[in-house]
Design a protein around this motif. Structure first.
Motif, PDB file in Angstrom:
ATOM      1  N   ASP A  43       0.896  -1.151   0.000  1.00 14.68           N
ATOM      2  CA  ASP A  43       0.000   0.000   0.000  1.00 14.68           C
ATOM      3  C   ASP A  43       0.934   1.199   0.000  1.00 14.68           C
ATOM      4  O   ASP A  43       1.666   1.410   0.963  1.00 14.68           O
ATOM      5  CB  ASP A  43      -0.876  -0.015   1.255  1.00 14.68           C
ATOM      6  CG  ASP A  43      -1.840   1.165   1.316  1.00 14.68           C
ATOM      7  OD1 ASP A  43      -1.957   1.904   0.311  1.00 14.68           O
ATOM      8  OD2 ASP A  43      -2.472   1.354   2.361  1.00 14.68           O
ATOM      9  N   TYR A  44       0.963   1.948  -1.111  1.00 15.31           N
ATOM     10  CA  TYR A  44       1.922   3.050  -1.139  1.00 15.31           C
ATOM     11  C   TYR A  44       1.314   4.346  -1.644  1.00 15.31           C
ATOM     12  O   TYR A  44       0.337   4.358  -2.375  1.00 15.31           O
ATOM     13  CB  TYR A  44       3.182   2.682  -1.915  1.00 15.31           C
ATOM     14  CG  TYR A  44       3.040   2.520  -3.404  1.00 15.31           C
ATOM     15  CD1 TYR A  44       3.257   3.584  -4.268  1.00 15.31           C
ATOM     16  CD2 TYR A  44       2.740   1.280  -3.959  1.00 15.31           C
ATOM     17  CE1 TYR A  44       3.173   3.437  -5.633  1.00 15.31           C
ATOM     18  CE2 TYR A  44       2.653   1.117  -5.324  1.00 15.31           C
ATOM     19  CZ  TYR A  44       2.870   2.192  -6.162  1.00 15.31           C
ATOM     20  OH  TYR A  44       2.777   2.029  -7.512  1.00 15.31           O
ATOM     21  N   VAL A  45       1.943   5.435  -1.171  1.00 15.76           N
ATOM     22  CA  VAL A  45       1.524   6.781  -1.547  1.00 15.76           C
ATOM     23  C   VAL A  45       2.775   7.534  -2.004  1.00 15.76           C
ATOM     24  O   VAL A  45       3.796   7.512  -1.317  1.00 15.76           O
ATOM     25  CB  VAL A  45       0.864   7.524  -0.367  1.00 15.76           C
ATOM     26  CG1 VAL A  45       0.434   8.926  -0.792  1.00 15.76           C
ATOM     27  CG2 VAL A  45      -0.322   6.752   0.178  1.00 15.76           C
ATOM     28  N   ARG A  46       2.647   8.186  -3.142  1.00 15.55           N
ATOM     29  CA  ARG A  46       3.748   8.999  -3.688  1.00 15.55           C
ATOM     30  C   ARG A  46       3.456  10.458  -3.366  1.00 15.55           C
ATOM     31  O   ARG A  46       2.387  10.964  -3.676  1.00 15.55           O
ATOM     32  CB  ARG A  46       3.835   8.800  -5.195  1.00 15.55           C
ATOM     33  CG  ARG A  46       4.941   9.583  -5.868  1.00 15.55           C
ATOM     34  CD  ARG A  46       4.867   9.342  -7.385  1.00 15.55           C
ATOM     35  NE  ARG A  46       5.966   9.942  -8.091  1.00 15.55           N
ATOM     36  CZ  ARG A  46       5.945  11.160  -8.624  1.00 15.55           C
ATOM     37  NH1 ARG A  46       4.861  11.907  -8.520  1.00 15.55           N
ATOM     38  NH2 ARG A  46       6.984  11.629  -9.265  1.00 15.55           N
ATOM     39  N   TYR A  47       4.414  11.119  -2.724  1.00 12.18           N
ATOM     40  CA  TYR A  47       4.284  12.524  -2.355  1.00 12.18           C
ATOM     41  C   TYR A  47       5.289  13.353  -3.141  1.00 12.18           C
ATOM     42  O   TYR A  47       6.479  13.030  -3.163  1.00 12.18           O
ATOM     43  CB  TYR A  47       4.579  12.730  -0.863  1.00 12.18           C
ATOM     44  CG  TYR A  47       3.529  12.171   0.059  1.00 12.18           C
ATOM     45  CD1 TYR A  47       2.458  12.952   0.468  1.00 12.18           C
ATOM     46  CD2 TYR A  47       3.627  10.874   0.537  1.00 12.18           C
ATOM     47  CE1 TYR A  47       1.505  12.458   1.330  1.00 12.18           C
ATOM     48  CE2 TYR A  47       2.662  10.362   1.403  1.00 12.18           C
ATOM     49  CZ  TYR A  47       1.610  11.163   1.783  1.00 12.18           C
ATOM     50  OH  TYR A  47       0.666  10.663   2.634  1.00 12.18           O
ATOM     51  N   SER A  48       4.827  14.424  -3.752  1.00 13.34           N
ATOM     52  CA  SER A  48       5.724  15.360  -4.430  1.00 13.34           C
ATOM     53  C   SER A  48       6.239  16.369  -3.412  1.00 13.34           C
ATOM     54  O   SER A  48       5.479  16.879  -2.597  1.00 13.34           O
ATOM     55  CB  SER A  48       4.978  16.108  -5.540  1.00 13.34           C
ATOM     56  OG  SER A  48       4.541  15.196  -6.521  1.00 13.34           O
ATOM     57  N   LEU A  49       7.540  16.642  -3.475  1.00 17.58           N
ATOM     58  CA  LEU A  49       8.146  17.624  -2.582  1.00 17.58           C
ATOM     59  C   LEU A  49       9.401  18.158  -3.252  1.00 17.58           C
ATOM     60  O   LEU A  49      10.428  17.480  -3.325  1.00 17.58           O
ATOM     61  CB  LEU A  49       8.480  16.989  -1.227  1.00 17.58           C
ATOM     62  CG  LEU A  49       8.962  17.947  -0.140  1.00 17.58           C
ATOM     63  CD1 LEU A  49       7.888  18.995   0.190  1.00 17.58           C
ATOM     64  CD2 LEU A  49       9.331  17.184   1.116  1.00 17.58           C
ATOM     65  N   SER A  50       9.291  19.371  -3.767  1.00 20.91           N
ATOM     66  CA  SER A  50      10.436  19.955  -4.462  1.00 20.91           C
ATOM     67  C   SER A  50      11.602  20.145  -3.501  1.00 20.91           C
ATOM     68  O   SER A  50      11.413  20.345  -2.304  1.00 20.91           O
ATOM     69  CB  SER A  50      10.045  21.288  -5.105  1.00 20.91           C
ATOM     70  OG  SER A  50       9.673  22.213  -4.112  1.00 20.91           O
ATOM     71  N   GLY A  51      12.793  20.037  -4.033  1.00 27.36           N
ATOM     72  CA  GLY A  51      13.981  20.198  -3.221  1.00 27.36           C
ATOM     73  C   GLY A  51      14.602  18.896  -2.756  1.00 27.36           C
ATOM     74  O   GLY A  51      15.742  18.881  -2.302  1.00 27.36           O
TER      75      GLY A  51
END
Length: 120
Positions: A43-51
């Motif tokens: 069960d996975y979640v991809r999070y965008s986070l610049s830097g």
């Protein structure tokens, strides 16, 4: 008029529970455009986070927040690099850092196996 370009660095000043495990912190600045639940094993979640940078691995302020929330890193024989494993109350979380995003993964069969062992 000046217009900034390039990736904005995360401030690491606030955290909230992950979509797939509320007791695991993710930066409030992170956005989650997709949650994949079709994977039979994770069960996975991809999070965008610049830097974020894969070659730099997990930033210290994020690691400190994870530990402050009660998660313990599971050390392996290999170099941690951009992938880390944490455990708390019988739940395992895999965290991988990539360029501009990170993924929080929870093995589905591990949850079942741990619950099964506790009930015996």
């Amino acid at each position: 008029m000046l217009i900034g370009c390039g990736a904005k660095e995360p401030s690491w000043d606030g955290f909230e529970g992950a979509l797939n495990e509320k007791s695991f912190p993710v930066p409030k600045e992170a956005s989650s455009p997709d949650r994949t639940t079709t994977n039979a094993a994770m069960d996975y979640v991809r999070y965008s986070l610049s830097g974020l940078r894969e070659k730099e691995g997990l930033p210290d302020p994020y690691l400190e927040a994870i530990e402050a929330w009660g998660w313990k890193e599971q050390k392996g024989d290999e170099d941690a690099g951009n992938s880390r494993v944490f455990q708390k109350d019988g739940v395992i979380v895999h965290l991988t850092v990539h360029d501009g995003y990170f993924i929080v993964m929870i093995p589905k069969e591990k949850k079942v196996a741990i619950k099964g062992l506790k009930s015996k």
